[in-house]
Design a protein around this motif. Sequence first.
Motif, PDB file in Angstrom:
ATOM      1  N   ILE A 378      15.910  14.714  16.075  1.00 25.32           N
ATOM      2  CA  ILE A 378      14.471  14.946  15.992  1.00 25.32           C
ATOM      3  C   ILE A 378      14.214  15.884  14.816  1.00 25.32           C
ATOM      4  CG2 ILE A 378      12.471  15.963  17.156  1.00 25.32           C
ATOM      5  CD1 ILE A 378      13.768  15.135  19.814  1.00 25.32           C
ATOM      6  N   PRO A 379      13.254  15.571  13.936  1.00 21.96           N
ATOM      7  CA  PRO A 379      12.993  16.450  12.785  1.00 21.96           C
ATOM      8  C   PRO A 379      12.654  17.867  13.232  1.00 21.96           C
ATOM      9  CG  PRO A 379      11.850  14.350  12.539  1.00 21.96           C
ATOM     10  CD  PRO A 379      12.401  14.371  13.941  1.00 21.96           C
ATOM     11  N   ALA A 380      13.410  18.828  12.753  1.00 19.63           N
ATOM     12  CA  ALA A 380      13.210  20.235  13.105  1.00 19.63           C
ATOM     13  C   ALA A 380      14.093  21.072  12.198  1.00 19.63           C
ATOM     14  CB  ALA A 380      13.562  20.479  14.577  1.00 19.63           C
ATOM     15  N   GLY A 381      13.866  22.372  12.197  1.00 18.75           N
ATOM     16  CA  GLY A 381      14.709  23.225  11.374  1.00 18.75           C
ATOM     17  C   GLY A 381      14.158  24.616  11.222  1.00 18.75           C
ATOM     18  N   TYR A 382      14.652  25.308  10.196  1.00 18.69           N
ATOM     19  CA  TYR A 382      14.343  26.721   9.991  1.00 18.69           C
ATOM     20  C   TYR A 382      13.857  26.944   8.566  1.00 18.69           C
ATOM     21  CZ  TYR A 382      16.823  27.077  14.366  1.00 18.69           C
ATOM     22  OH  TYR A 382      17.198  26.906  15.676  1.00 18.69           O
ATOM     23  N   PHE A 383      12.848  27.766   8.452  1.00 18.20           N
ATOM     24  CA  PHE A 383      12.271  28.054   7.142  1.00 18.20           C
ATOM     25  C   PHE A 383      12.978  29.262   6.551  1.00 18.20           C
ATOM     26  CE2 PHE A 383       8.957  29.931   4.381  1.00 18.20           C
ATOM     27  CZ  PHE A 383       8.756  28.843   3.545  1.00 18.20           C
ATOM     28  N   ASP A 384      13.496  29.095   5.360  1.00 18.01           N
ATOM     29  CA  ASP A 384      14.221  30.164   4.672  1.00 18.01           C
ATOM     30  C   ASP A 384      13.222  31.027   3.908  1.00 18.01           C
ATOM     31  OD1 ASP A 384      15.865  31.797   3.168  1.00 18.01           O
ATOM     32  OD2 ASP A 384      17.309  30.203   2.704  1.00 18.01           O
ATOM     33  N   TRP A 385      12.752  32.064   4.564  1.00 17.60           N
ATOM     34  CA  TRP A 385      11.715  32.908   3.983  1.00 17.60           C
ATOM     35  C   TRP A 385      12.231  33.652   2.757  1.00 17.60           C
ATOM     36  CZ3 TRP A 385       6.659  32.878   5.353  1.00 17.60           C
ATOM     37  CH2 TRP A 385       5.842  33.865   4.797  1.00 17.60           C
ATOM     38  N   ARG A 475     -10.035  41.549   9.010  1.00 13.83           N
ATOM     39  CA  ARG A 475      -8.648  41.915   9.244  1.00 13.83           C
ATOM     40  C   ARG A 475      -7.624  40.912   8.723  1.00 13.83           C
ATOM     41  NH1 ARG A 475      -8.990  44.495  15.440  1.00 13.83           N
ATOM     42  NH2 ARG A 475     -10.212  46.324  14.815  1.00 13.83           N
ATOM     43  N   SER A 476      -8.002  39.670   8.570  1.00  9.86           N
ATOM     44  CA  SER A 476      -7.016  38.637   8.215  1.00  9.86           C
ATOM     45  C   SER A 476      -6.757  38.596   6.706  1.00  9.86           C
ATOM     46  CB  SER A 476      -7.478  37.275   8.720  1.00  9.86           C
ATOM     47  OG  SER A 476      -7.548  37.271  10.137  1.00  9.86           O
ATOM     48  N   GLY A 477      -5.746  37.800   6.322  1.00 15.25           N
ATOM     49  CA  GLY A 477      -5.256  37.786   4.954  1.00 15.25           C
ATOM     50  C   GLY A 477      -5.971  36.814   4.034  1.00 15.25           C
ATOM     51  N   ASP A 478      -5.375  36.640   2.837  1.00 15.12           N
ATOM     52  CA  ASP A 478      -5.973  35.798   1.798  1.00 15.12           C
ATOM     53  C   ASP A 478      -5.413  34.382   1.777  1.00 15.12           C
ATOM     54  OD1 ASP A 478      -7.643  37.691  -0.133  1.00 15.12           O
ATOM     55  OD2 ASP A 478      -5.880  38.806   0.528  1.00 15.12           O
ATOM     56  N   ILE A 479      -4.161  34.214   2.225  1.00 15.94           N
ATOM     57  CA  ILE A 479      -3.502  32.908   2.211  1.00 15.94           C
ATOM     58  C   ILE A 479      -2.921  32.665   3.598  1.00 15.94           C
ATOM     59  CG2 ILE A 479      -1.777  31.450   1.095  1.00 15.94           C
ATOM     60  CD1 ILE A 479      -3.768  32.487  -0.894  1.00 15.94           C
ATOM     61  N   LEU A 480      -3.153  31.494   4.163  1.00 13.28           N
ATOM     62  CA  LEU A 480      -2.656  31.148   5.491  1.00 13.28           C
ATOM     63  C   LEU A 480      -1.676  29.982   5.360  1.00 13.28           C
ATOM     64  CD1 LEU A 480      -5.770  32.155   5.695  1.00 13.28           C
ATOM     65  CD2 LEU A 480      -5.581  31.427   8.072  1.00 13.28           C
ATOM     66  N   LEU A 481      -0.462  30.163   5.879  1.00 14.50           N
ATOM     67  CA  LEU A 481       0.578  29.142   5.806  1.00 14.50           C
ATOM     68  C   LEU A 481       0.769  28.475   7.158  1.00 14.50           C
ATOM     69  CD1 LEU A 481       3.320  31.191   3.897  1.00 14.50           C
ATOM     70  CD2 LEU A 481       1.485  29.804   2.918  1.00 14.50           C
ATOM     71  N   VAL A 482       1.002  27.182   7.141  1.00 11.31           N
ATOM     72  CA  VAL A 482       1.349  26.436   8.349  1.00 11.31           C
ATOM     73  C   VAL A 482       2.637  25.661   8.061  1.00 11.31           C
ATOM     74  CG1 VAL A 482       0.648  24.697  10.031  1.00 11.31           C
ATOM     75  CG2 VAL A 482      -1.073  26.202   9.003  1.00 11.31           C
ATOM     76  N   LEU A 483       3.670  25.917   8.853  1.00 14.09           N
ATOM     77  CA  LEU A 483       4.930  25.201   8.682  1.00 14.09           C
ATOM     78  C   LEU A 483       4.855  23.828   9.349  1.00 14.09           C
ATOM     79  CD1 LEU A 483       7.503  28.064   9.381  1.00 14.09           C
ATOM     80  CD2 LEU A 483       6.430  27.393   7.220  1.00 14.09           C
ATOM     81  N   ARG A 484       5.724  22.939   8.925  1.00 15.81           N
ATOM     82  CA  ARG A 484       5.809  21.623   9.559  1.00 15.81           C
ATOM     83  C   ARG A 484       6.119  21.767  11.041  1.00 15.81           C
ATOM     84  NH1 ARG A 484      10.519  19.072   6.818  1.00 15.81           N
ATOM     85  NH2 ARG A 484      10.475  17.897   8.773  1.00 15.81           N
ATOM     86  N   PRO A 485       5.669  20.809  11.882  1.00 14.02           N
ATOM     87  CA  PRO A 485       6.038  20.850  13.308  1.00 14.02           C
ATOM     88  C   PRO A 485       7.550  20.901  13.476  1.00 14.02           C
ATOM     89  CG  PRO A 485       4.322  19.214  12.937  1.00 14.02           C
ATOM     90  CD  PRO A 485       4.749  19.693  11.574  1.00 14.02           C
ATOM     91  N   GLY A 486       8.003  21.771  14.360  1.00 13.86           N
ATOM     92  CA  GLY A 486       9.431  21.901  14.625  1.00 13.86           C
ATOM     93  C   GLY A 486      10.157  22.830  13.690  1.00 13.86           C
ATOM     94  N   ILE A 487       9.471  23.386  12.699  1.00 18.24           N
ATOM     95  CA  ILE A 487      10.068  24.319  11.746  1.00 18.24           C
ATOM     96  C   ILE A 487       9.618  25.737  12.106  1.00 18.24           C
ATOM     97  CG2 ILE A 487      10.288  24.981   9.332  1.00 18.24           C
ATOM     98  CD1 ILE A 487      11.486  22.262   9.926  1.00 18.24           C
ATOM     99  N   ILE A 488      10.558  26.665  12.194  1.00 18.36           N
ATOM    100  CA  ILE A 488      10.223  28.034  12.557  1.00 18.36           C
ATOM    101  C   ILE A 488      10.957  29.025  11.661  1.00 18.36           C
ATOM    102  CG2 ILE A 488       9.789  27.411  14.968  1.00 18.36           C
ATOM    103  CD1 ILE A 488      12.507  28.663  15.686  1.00 18.36           C
ATOM    104  N   THR A 489      10.497  30.253  11.652  1.00 16.90           N
ATOM    105  CA  THR A 489      11.234  31.363  11.052  1.00 16.90           C
ATOM    106  C   THR A 489      11.758  32.206  12.198  1.00 16.90           C
ATOM    107  OG1 THR A 489       9.175  32.616  10.865  1.00 16.90           O
ATOM    108  CG2 THR A 489       9.882  31.409   8.935  1.00 16.90           C
TER     109      THR A 489
END
Length: 556
Positions: A378-385, A475-489
């Motif tokens: 199943i497509p999934a994985g980890y984001f290399d920050w 309070r929130s930031g200037d850029i909002l990121l959304v990772l692919r489904p199943g991808i986490i840090t």
Amino acid sequence: MSRKFLPLCLFGFLMVFANENSFAQKKSDTQDDNELKTTPKLVVGIVVDQMRYDYLARFWNHYGDDGFKRMVNEGFNCKNNHFNYAPTSTGPGHASVYTGATPATHGIIGNDWYDKESGQSVYCASDSTYTSVGTVSDAGKMSPHRMNVTTITDELRLHTQMRGKTIAIAVKDRGAVIPGGHTANAAYWFHGEDEGKWVTSSFYMTTLPKWVSDFNASNKVEQYKKPWRPLKDINTYLESGLDNNTYEGLFVGETMTTFPHDLPNLWDENGKYDLLKATPYGNSLTTDFALEALEEEQLGADEITDFLAISFSSTDYVGHKFGVNSKEVQDVYLRLDEDLARLFKALDKKVGKEEYTVFLTADHGAVEVPSYLRDQKIPAGYFDWAAMVTRFNEFLNYKFGTTDLIRNSSNYQLFLDHKIIQNLDMDVAEVQQTIAKELLTYDNIDRVYTGHQMWQNEYTEGIPNILQNGYNLKRSGDILLVLRPGIITYATTGSTHGSPQVYDTHSPLLFYGKGIKKGSTVERTEIPDIAPTLAALLGISFPNGTTGKPIPQVLE
């Protein structure tokens, strides 16, 4: 019949009719009054930390009749309930449940976030202006001051002229402070380390009540310093993965992920009493303390409605450590089911079976361990920050001549330094857009939005709407990121949460007790709907930032 008698008869008939009509009118008025509100002696709010909706169905055959099944079979089940904002984490979750609003309004945009005014990271419940009560540590320096609006617990206190009590209890400080609102009589949380005590803040009181001190002095915490073994035969836990696998974390000192977990031998290397938080015993201890509060605070003892807010935090610690497919997660829910049964039995006896109202929900869901999903193709994985930061810094230097444009990155948001942008004679919106376009080219980043887009547009559906509901203009930031489904840090073991994806937003919502219908719905409901539903039930004001709507199917 004489003519003199006829008027008398007619007068008598009219008087009887008038009296009957008056009685009927009074009866109707009484009925209308009863329909204005329901008056339980006690409302019990239960938030289960990191509970996915599917845990109800997945472990159903193992549950007893008096916990989760009682709420589902005798109450109302909202099967399609979701968080309508991101990030999905504990602080925003509890705030949204109790305020009937989203972070865009209530201001709790994360457990921690970057404060643009001070240039420092702040914690959602911290408050250095207050002191600890019950401990010499800083664990009690807390208050709800960062929450911008009222809660349902506040509104109930105001409605009853502060005569109704509110007591909030959780292992996590934020799981008690936020639900208690600004007016709680008390909020208590568990301080582990080498103390193992229930503590509070001087925001609520100057000294612990005698019953709390007595509880802390008893051996009720010590009884949980024992091995964690499965509640039932582990061979019957067929709804979970193998006990020994590579997808689960280890306590310090362990070499295998399998049961039993020998807490006495693991004690010193795993934070001593903090170790209990990552086991089902943290939930059992929470139940013990809640039952003591029920008795000693005389909750639900009169006709003025009280509120008991309970958050079960240990489910989150266990999920983070072992992952949603682990036998440990299954065991913690089977044990929680027994704790719920124990709580409901006490409420039946103390308050009366038909005299209290309960809701149960979660503060967020959780993702399947990506390394496990990947092994199932199943497509999934980890984001290399770290790798992203290296490439991103090269881009910043090339495009703008400096990396100082970025003040902070947190909660999948980037905060820009607007002063530097102005000194470079650039437009903030254009800089946001340029950076967003760059980040969108990186692997595993699915979507990127800018603060300018959040300001200028009104999104009504999908992930943009979820992000906007979580976006607080101050309070929130200037850029909002959304990772692919199943991808986490995150680590390659255990589960986490925080995204706008459905596995993090789908959570249970159960209602039970006085004023609640029996039934279920698959129509979409949302977390901010809980508080206005309770307000409509009780006939009180909605919390003053409410954006949710009452769920009509729930109420009798």
